[in-house]
Design a protein around this motif. Structure first.
Motif, PDB file in Angstrom:
ATOM      1  N   PHE A 127       0.832  -1.200   0.000  1.00 32.68           N
ATOM      2  CA  PHE A 127       0.000   0.000   0.000  1.00 32.68           C
ATOM      3  C   PHE A 127       0.873   1.259   0.000  1.00 32.68           C
ATOM      4  O   PHE A 127       0.602   2.212  -0.745  1.00 32.68           O
ATOM      5  CB  PHE A 127      -0.928   0.010   1.206  1.00 32.68           C
ATOM      6  CG  PHE A 127      -1.922   1.139   1.173  1.00 32.68           C
ATOM      7  CD1 PHE A 127      -3.126   1.004   0.500  1.00 32.68           C
ATOM      8  CD2 PHE A 127      -1.640   2.345   1.800  1.00 32.68           C
ATOM      9  CE1 PHE A 127      -4.029   2.050   0.446  1.00 32.68           C
ATOM     10  CE2 PHE A 127      -2.535   3.398   1.747  1.00 32.68           C
ATOM     11  CZ  PHE A 127      -3.734   3.257   1.070  1.00 32.68           C
ATOM     12  N   ALA A 128       1.904   1.266   0.827  1.00 26.46           N
ATOM     13  CA  ALA A 128       2.794   2.431   0.878  1.00 26.46           C
ATOM     14  C   ALA A 128       3.456   2.667  -0.478  1.00 26.46           C
ATOM     15  O   ALA A 128       3.605   3.815  -0.918  1.00 26.46           O
ATOM     16  CB  ALA A 128       3.852   2.225   1.960  1.00 26.46           C
ATOM     17  N   LYS A 129       3.832   1.601  -1.152  1.00 25.77           N
ATOM     18  CA  LYS A 129       4.492   1.731  -2.452  1.00 25.77           C
ATOM     19  C   LYS A 129       3.529   2.223  -3.516  1.00 25.77           C
ATOM     20  O   LYS A 129       3.829   3.167  -4.262  1.00 25.77           O
ATOM     21  CB  LYS A 129       5.084   0.384  -2.867  1.00 25.77           C
ATOM     22  CG  LYS A 129       5.826   0.434  -4.201  1.00 25.77           C
ATOM     23  CD  LYS A 129       6.439  -0.925  -4.523  1.00 25.77           C
ATOM     24  CE  LYS A 129       7.216  -0.863  -5.837  1.00 25.77           C
ATOM     25  NZ  LYS A 129       7.851  -2.164  -6.157  1.00 25.77           N
ATOM     26  N   GLU A 130       2.345   1.597  -3.601  1.00 28.43           N
ATOM     27  CA  GLU A 130       1.393   1.958  -4.649  1.00 28.43           C
ATOM     28  C   GLU A 130       0.869   3.376  -4.499  1.00 28.43           C
ATOM     29  O   GLU A 130       0.617   4.064  -5.490  1.00 28.43           O
ATOM     30  CB  GLU A 130       0.219   0.977  -4.648  1.00 28.43           C
ATOM     31  CG  GLU A 130       0.558  -0.388  -5.219  1.00 28.43           C
ATOM     32  CD  GLU A 130      -0.666  -1.263  -5.400  1.00 28.43           C
ATOM     33  OE1 GLU A 130      -0.524  -2.335  -5.998  1.00 28.43           O
ATOM     34  OE2 GLU A 130      -1.763  -0.866  -4.943  1.00 28.43           O
ATOM     35  N   HIS A 131       0.709   3.811  -3.250  1.00 28.01           N
ATOM     36  CA  HIS A 131       0.138   5.130  -3.016  1.00 28.01           C
ATOM     37  C   HIS A 131       1.200   6.175  -2.677  1.00 28.01           C
ATOM     38  O   HIS A 131       0.866   7.294  -2.266  1.00 28.01           O
ATOM     39  CB  HIS A 131      -0.921   5.042  -1.917  1.00 28.01           C
ATOM     40  CG  HIS A 131      -2.110   4.233  -2.333  1.00 28.01           C
ATOM     41  ND1 HIS A 131      -3.194   4.771  -2.986  1.00 28.01           N
ATOM     42  CD2 HIS A 131      -2.360   2.905  -2.231  1.00 28.01           C
ATOM     43  CE1 HIS A 131      -4.067   3.813  -3.249  1.00 28.01           C
ATOM     44  NE2 HIS A 131      -3.596   2.675  -2.797  1.00 28.01           N
TER      45      HIS A 131
END
Length: 300
Positions: A96-100
């Motif tokens: 989630f941290a990477k995608e967003h």
């Protein structure tokens, strides 16, 4: 005297994490589970996006949107031992941290916050852990708090054997979850448990989503064996026989967990071949038959 972060957390990891990503690629069924919770976390961390959506399509904030915005930033991952709950929770946070493109931290709460039994100690340590993560969330704008073995920290207050100290600790945990809802999406709590029935009902009610983990199905065992045994010359029928050997039998109603397959069965087979012989179907089948699955965790 306040406790240090080392006393409260086993790890504090900057996200996204290449190490977590590497482990995630080997998790069977991860993509489906991530897709289940991605929108939940997106709304938890960016509640303004939902109000904007509602105004765009309806020129006002719909009541259903207010219901979603009132949810707690809590996701529970529950299921049998060795089914990948903790690794999945870590993978969800990092992905989630990477995608967003969010600057984030993952804090893994230590079971040491249970304390040593002194009056008020558990409540104090739980409170300090949340305070530290909340402070970090305020600085970094976003944090995940992973509570593994959640039944040890959030045990049902109705259980006869529950001590007063444990009840007080559970009360504090519930209070901190209530406070986390007021942080505007800067903190998401991930709880993992082998015994969902032992977790306090008030925690259940606060979960925005509960992800259930079961032992691998025939299809999942086949996928795992295909991936992990690439390069080993096995026919379709031989793979099928290994799938059956690692699953439930007439005398045993349960099969191997993901952990059983990767940390016990496959290493046993490989070590039987190493260093003189190649890894063969016969060695694999012998190891499968000789490796008893971990018994299910009593969910009481």
């Amino acid at each position: 005297m306040s406790s240090s972060s080392q006393d409260l957390f086993d790890q504090a990891i900057s996200l996204p994490s290449p190490d977590i990503e590497a482990r995630t690629t080997r998790l069977i069924g991860f993509e489906a589970r991530y897709n289940q919770v991605e929108k939940d976390i997106r709304l938890m961390t960016n509640p303004d996006a939902l109000t904007a959506w509602s105004k765009q399509h309806y020129t006002k904030i719909l009541p259903i949107c207010e219901i979603l915005l009132d949810r707690y930033p809590l996701i529970i991952l529950e299921g049998d031992v060795g089914t990948g709950k903790t690794a999945t929770a870590e993978g969800i946070a990092s992905r989630f941290a990477k995608e967003h493109r969010k600057e984030a931290m993952l804090y893994k709460m230590s079971t040491r916050v249970r304390g040593t039994g002194l009056h008020g100690e558990m409540s104090k340590l739980v409170g300090e852990a949340f305070q530290l993560v909340t402070t970090e969330a305020g600085r970094k704008r976003f944090a995940f708090l992973l509570i593994d073995e959640a039944d040890a920290l959030a045990s049902s207050r109705d259980m006869v054997q529950s001590h007063q100290e444990e009840k007080a600790g559970t009360n504090t945990l519930i209070q901190k979850l209530d406070e986390a809802r007021k942080l505007g999406g800067r903190l998401v709590v991930l709880m993992c448990t082998n015994r969902i029935s032992a977790v306090d009902p008030a925690i259940h009610r606060r979960a925005a989503r509960i992800l259930s983990f079961n032992r691998p199905t025939e299809g999942e065992r086949l996928e795992l064996l295909r991936n992990d045994l690439q390069g080993v010359q096995l026919t379709k029928s031989q793979l099928s026989e290994l799938v059956q050997a690692t699953g439930p039998t007439e005398s045993r109603p349960y099969g191997m967990t993901f952990s059983d397959l990767r940390t016990r069965f496959l290493p046993t087979a490989l070590l039987a071949a190493f260093p003189e012989d190649p890894l063969t179907f016969e060695l694999l089948l012998k190891a499968a038959c000789a490796t008893p699955p971990s018994p299910p965790f009593p969910n009481t």
